[in-house]
Design an enzyme around this catalytic site. Structure first.
Site, PDB file in Angstrom:
ATOM      1  N   GLU A 263       0.854  -1.184   0.000  1.00  0.00           N
ATOM      2  CA  GLU A 263       0.000   0.000   0.000  1.00  0.00           C
ATOM      3  C   GLU A 263       0.895   1.241   0.000  1.00  0.00           C
ATOM      4  OE1 GLU A 263      -3.536  -0.256   2.773  1.00  0.00           O
ATOM      5  OE2 GLU A 263      -2.301  -1.882   3.564  1.00  0.00           O
ATOM      6  N   ARG A 478       4.756 -13.814   9.452  1.00  0.00           N
ATOM      7  CA  ARG A 478       5.448 -12.517   9.411  1.00  0.00           C
ATOM      8  C   ARG A 478       6.788 -12.614  10.118  1.00  0.00           C
ATOM      9  NH1 ARG A 478       1.875  -7.335  10.909  1.00  0.00           N
ATOM     10  NH2 ARG A 478       3.962  -6.501  10.671  1.00  0.00           N
ATOM     11  N   LYS A 488       3.061   1.699  10.725  1.00  0.00           N
ATOM     12  CA  LYS A 488       3.074   3.040  10.140  1.00  0.00           C
ATOM     13  C   LYS A 488       2.503   4.064  11.119  1.00  0.00           C
ATOM     14  CE  LYS A 488       2.165   0.880   5.674  1.00  0.00           C
ATOM     15  NZ  LYS A 488       1.133   0.602   4.661  1.00  0.00           N
TER      16      LYS A 488
END
Length: 768
Positions: A263, A478, A488
Site C-alpha cells: 500500500e 510474518r 506506520k
C-alpha cells in the site's frame, strides 16, 4: 445457530463442547449442517459415531462441489469408505477429476471393497520384522520404526492405522523386551549413556547463494505446480475451474507469476524485505516473473513520495519488477466485475453507516435482499456522485472465516486519486480488489502473511462467484524484530512527537532508515535468507541482522582512521624533517582492494579513551604515563613524557617521544591516530527502545513512546578523520573506522562539512 444445531451435531457423535466450538465457526457450521441433512436422507435411523467422525472430517477438509460432496456422503453412509485414510484418498481423486468421475477408478483409488483382516496385518508385520531382524536387534529401540511401518503400509495400503501400530509394537516387544520410559529396551540399556550437547545454529554457516533467495521451510516447500491449483488444500473447485486453469496455462506458458503488492501510504520496513525477497526470489528460482503492484485503493492516505519510496527500496534491494502496475489501473474492469456480481445476486447496495457495521457482530443489513435492479441503479448513482459520502456502500453476500458478515466491496470517497485523478468517486476495498487483481494478472502464487488467512475463503469465493481464474493464496508467517516498532501509525506518532526525525531516522527499522544507517542491501537479503520462510510468525533479535551487516561490511568497507573524541599528542623527537605519507591497505585481508596514503606528522591525535594518566586496571592495555603503545602503521612506539592540563585538571595535550618498534619490546597495544586531519560530525546511534517488546503492555505499561531511550543518539561535532576520505564523500559511502566501528556518510553531509552515521560497532556489545 441454536439448540437445533447443537442437538444435530451431537447426534453424529460430537461432544457438547466440540459441537459448541463448531457452532462458533459459521462457515464450518453451515457446511456440517448441510452434510448431516444429506446423510440423514441416506441414513434415516441413527448415524453411527464412526460415520459421524468421517462426516465431520469431510466438513473440515473437503471444499468440493455439492455434487461431489453427495458422492462422498453416500460412500461414507453405506460403509464403503470406513476410514480417514480412504476418505483422504477420495478427496485427492476428486481434486484431480472434479467433473468426470469414473466409478471404477474412484473406488480403486480409495480402497472401496478392500478388506484387510487382523491376520493379514499380523502376517505382514511378521514378514517385515523378520526381514530387518538383524538390524532391529543391533539398534534396539533406536531403530527407525517409521520405515518399518512404511514397508508394511506399502503392502497393506488400507490397513487400519491403530491396529497396524498395535501389532508392530507387540512384535517388537516380543523381540526386544519391554520399552523403558526413556525409549530403550530394559535388556539392552547401555551402562554409560553419553550426553550429546545440542548444537546451536551458527549464523556464519551460510552459503553465498542464500544471499538473494529465501529458504523455504515446512509447508512452503509444498507449493503447487503451475496449473495444479485444484490440488491444493481448501481450494474450491467449480464446474468452470478446469477450463479456466487451461486458459491460465496458455496465457502464462506455465511460468510462475508472483507480485509484491504494498500500500503506498507509508515506507517499507524490514518485514517488507522478507516479502520482497520471497516474492521475487521464489519467481526467480522457478524462472518466473514478479509484478510490483501498488495497492492504491485508499486515495486519502496515498502520497507520491510513498510510490517513489517503495520502488526505490525494491530496486535498492536488487530486484527488478517485470512490470509496475497499480490496482487503480484496473478500476474500470473492477467496476464491471462489481456490476456483474450484483447481477448474479452476490452483492447489494447497503445504507448502514460505518459505525453500524463495525466489529464482527453487526446487525444484519435490512437491504440485503433488495431487488437486483434496484442495487444496479443505486450503484450507478454511487459511481456518478449522486449519493453522499458515507450514505451507501456495495457489500458482498458472504461470511468470512473470521465470521465477518458481508464485507464492503465499494465505498464513496470524494477524493482525487494520485493515479486516476478525478475519474472515480467510488473506490474498491482490499477484500474486493486484491483477489481480482491477482486474477487479472494471472498470478500463480498469491503469497501473503498469516493475518490474511481469514480472507482466503472470500478470496476464493469472489473469483468463483464471477467465474474468473482463481489463483492460490499461500500464507506465511510474518517476520518481526524485537526492540523496535514497524507500524506506520506508531512510527508517525514517533515523528510527530519529535522522538525521531522522519521515516528514515537511522534508529528505525524502515528500509530507508537502514539504508541511511549504512546497512548494505545484500546484508538485508542475506538476513532474510537466514530467517527463511515458515508458516509460523517469528520474532528475531536484531543481532542476527547485525551479524549479516558486519559480515558484508568486513569485506567491502574501506578502512580509515578517525578519532571521535580527539586528544592532541606532540611527538617531541619526531624522526622526520617534514610530514611523511604512509601507505596503508584499504582492506587488509584483501590486497586486491588497493592502498591509500595517510599523513604522519609531529602532531597526531588519538582518542581520549586510549589514554589514562594513572591506571590501576591490569586489563587496560593502552597508553598511560607508565605504559607505551604503538601507533598503527608507523612502526613507532610512543612514551608519555608530559601531560598538559587545563585549569580544571582536564587533560588537553600529551608530549611524547617515539622509538622504532624494531628496537623496542613489543607494546601491549597499537592504537589508531590521525594527523593533519579533517574535522567532521559523527552521529552515534543506539537502540531506540529499552525493552525487547516495547509494544507489550506487560513489559511497558506506559506504552511504546514511554520506552524510548534518551541516549539513543549522541552527536559529536569535533571528531577528526584522516584526509584520505577526500574524493570519497558520496552519500552512503561506507567505511570502517579502525578499532571503532562501521560508518557511512549521511545525506546531510557537504563538501565543507562531512557527517558520518555509525552503522555498527565492530563487535556486538556483550552487555546489550
Amino acid at each position: 445457530m441454536g439448540d437445533y444445531e447443537l442437538r444435530s451435531f451431537q447426534s453424529i457423535g460430537l461432544s457438547e463442547a466440540k459441537a459448541k466450538e463448531t457452532i462458533k465457526n459459521p462457515t464450518l457450521s453451515k457446511t456440517l449442517a448441510w452434510i448431516i441433512s444429506e446423510a440423514k436422507l441416506l441414513c434415516p435411523e441413527n448415524i453411527s459415531k464412526q460415520v459421524g467422525n468421517l462426516l465431520y472430517h469431510m466438513a473440515t477438509r473437503y471444499k468440493g462441489s455439492q455434487e461431489s460432496s453427495r458422492l462422498l456422503i453416500s460412500y461414507v453412509c453405506s460403509n464403503k469408505i470406513t476410514s480417514e485414510l480412504q476418505l483422504n484418498a477420495a478427496f485427492d481423486y476428486l481434486k484431480k477429476c472434479p467433473l468426470d468421475v469414473d466409478v471404477t477408478t474412484f473406488e480403486s483409488s480409495c480402497g472401496v471393497g478392500v478388506v484387510v483382516t487382523v491376520e493379514d496385518i499380523e502376517n505382514e508385520v511378521a514378514r517385515v520384522v523378520d526381514e530387518h531382524r538383524s538390524e532391529i536387534v543391533e539398534k534396539g529401540y533406536q531403530y527407525n520404526f517409521g520405515s518399518l511401518m512404511a514397508n508394511v503400509r506399502a503392502s497393506l495400503k488400507w490397513a487400519d492405522g491403530k491396529t497396524l501400530k498395535s501389532e508392530v509394537d507387540k512384535q517388537l516387544e516380543a523381540l526386544l523386551g519391554p520399552r523403558t520410559s526413556g525409549g530403550t529396551e530394559l535388556s539392552k540399556q547401555p551402562k554409560h549413556k553419553k550426553t550429546v550437547k545440542q548444537q546451536q545454529p551458527d549464523p556464519s554457516n551460510t552459503h553465498e547463494e542464500e544471499e538473494s533467495s529465501v529458504k523455504l521451510i515446512g509447508a512452503a516447500c509444498n507449493f503447487h505446480k503451475i496449473g495444479m491449483n485444484h490440488l491444493t488444500d481448501n481450494y474450491v473447485v467449480t464446474p468452470k475451474t478446469m477450463e479456466l486453469l487451461k486458459k491460465h496455462l496458455e496465457e502464462t506458458g506455465g511460468m510462475v507469476v508472483t507480485r509484491f503488492p504494498p500500500e503506498p501510504n507509508g515506507i517499507l520496513h524490514i518485514g517488507h524485505a522478507k516479502a520482497i525477497n520471497f516474492n521475487f526470489g521464489y519467481a526467480k528460482a522457478h524462472g518466473g516473473i514478479t509484478y510490483l503492484r501498488y495497492d492504491d485503493t485508499n486515495p486519502e492516505k496515498e502520497e507520491e513520495k510513498f510510490f517513489v519510496g517503495i520502488r526505490d527500496m525494491v530496486e535498492w534491494l536488487g530486484f527488478k519488477p517485470f512490470k509496475i502496475n497499480h490496482s487503480s489501473d484496473y478500476f474500470p474492469k473492477l467496476y464491471e466485475y462489481a456490476v456483474e456480481l450484483i447481477r448474479r445476486g452476490h452483492a447489494y447496495v447497503c445504507h448502514q453507516t460505518c459505525e453500524e457495521v463495525k466489529g464482527h457482530n453487526p446487525p444484519p443489513s435490512p437491504w440485503r435482499d433488495r431487488p437486483i435492479e434496484e442495487s444496479l441503479r443505486l450503484f450507478e448513482d454511487m459511481r456518478k456522485g449522486k449519493i453522499d459520502e458515507g450514505m451507501a456502500t456495495l457489500r458482498m453476500k458472504l461470511t468470512m472465516e473470521d465470521s465477518k458478515q458481508d464485507p464492503i466491496a465499494y465505498r464513496i470517497k470524494f477524493t482525487p486519486h494520485p493515479n486516476s485523478k478525478d475519474d472515480w468517486c467510488i473506490y474498491p476495498t482490499y477484500d474486493y480488489t486484491h483477489c481480482l487483481c491477482d486474477s487479472i494478472e494471472n498470478i500463480t502464487h498469491s503469497l501473503c502473511t498469516k493475518e490474511f488467512q481469514a480472507r482466503r475463503s472470500s478470496y476464493y469465493w469472489l473469483c468463483n462467484a464471477l467465474d474468473v481464474y482463481c489463483p492460490v493464496q499461500w500464507e506465511y508467517g510474518r517476520m518481526n524484530l524485537s526492540y523496535t516498532v514497524v507500524s506506520k501509525r506508531k512510527i508517525a506518532k514517533l515523528i510527530a512527537a519529535g522522538i525521531v526525525d522522519d521515516w528514515d531516522d537511522p534508529r528505525l527499522y524502515t528500509l530507508s532508515a537502514l539504508r541511511r544507517r549504512g546497512f548494505p542491501p545484500e546484508a538485508i537479503n542475506r538476513f532474510c535468507a537466514k530467517a527463511g520462510v515458515t508458516m509460523a510468525q517469528t520474532v528475531l533479535h536484531p543481532d542476527l541482522l547485525d551479524f549479516c551487516v558486519r559480515d558484508v561490511l568486513n569485506k567491502t568497507a574501506r578502512r580509515i582512521m578517525a578519532v571521535l573524541e580527539p586528544l592532541k599528542v606532540v611527538i617531541t623527537n619526531f624522526p622526520f624533517k617534514s610530514p611523511v605519507t604512509l601507505e596503508v591497505p584499504n582492506i587488509p585481508h584483501d590486497p586486491s582492494k588497493g592502498v591509500h596514503g595517510i599523513a604522519f606528522d609531529q602532531v597526531v591525535y588519538i582518542d581520549h579513551s586510549d589514554f589514562k594518566e594513572n591506571s590501576t586496571d591490569g586489563q587496560y592495555r593502552r597508553l598511560t604515563c607508565d605504559q607505551p603503545v604503538g601507533l598503527r602503521y608507523t612502526g613507532y612506539i610512543i612514551t608519555v613524557k608530559d601531560v598538559i592540563k587545563d585549569s580544571t585538571g582536564n587533560v588537553q595535550e600529551l608530549h611524547v617521544t617515539c622509538e622504532d618498534s624494531k628496537k623496542e619490546s613489543k607494546p601491549k597495544a597499537f592504537i589508531h591516530w590521525v594527523s593533519s586531519p579533517i574535522t567532521c560530525e559523527v552521529r552515534i546511534y543506539d537502540r531506540l527502545f529499552e525493552h525487547e517488546f516495547p509494544e507489550d503492555p506487560k513489559q511497558v505499561p506506559g506504552g511504546f513512546v514511554s520506552d524510548c531511550r534518551q541516549d539513543s543518539l549522541k552527536v559529536i561535532n569535533s571528531s577528526l578523520i584522516d584526509q584520505s576520505v577526500e574524493g570519497n564523500t558520496e552519500h552512503l559511502t561506507k567505511f570502517q573506522f579502525e578499532r571503532v566501528g562501521y560508518f557511512c556518510i549521511d545525506y546531510s553531509s557537504t563538501n565543507s562539512k562531512l557527517v558520518f552515521n555509525k552503522t555498527l560497532a565492530l563487535k556486538e556489545d556483550a552487555g546489550k
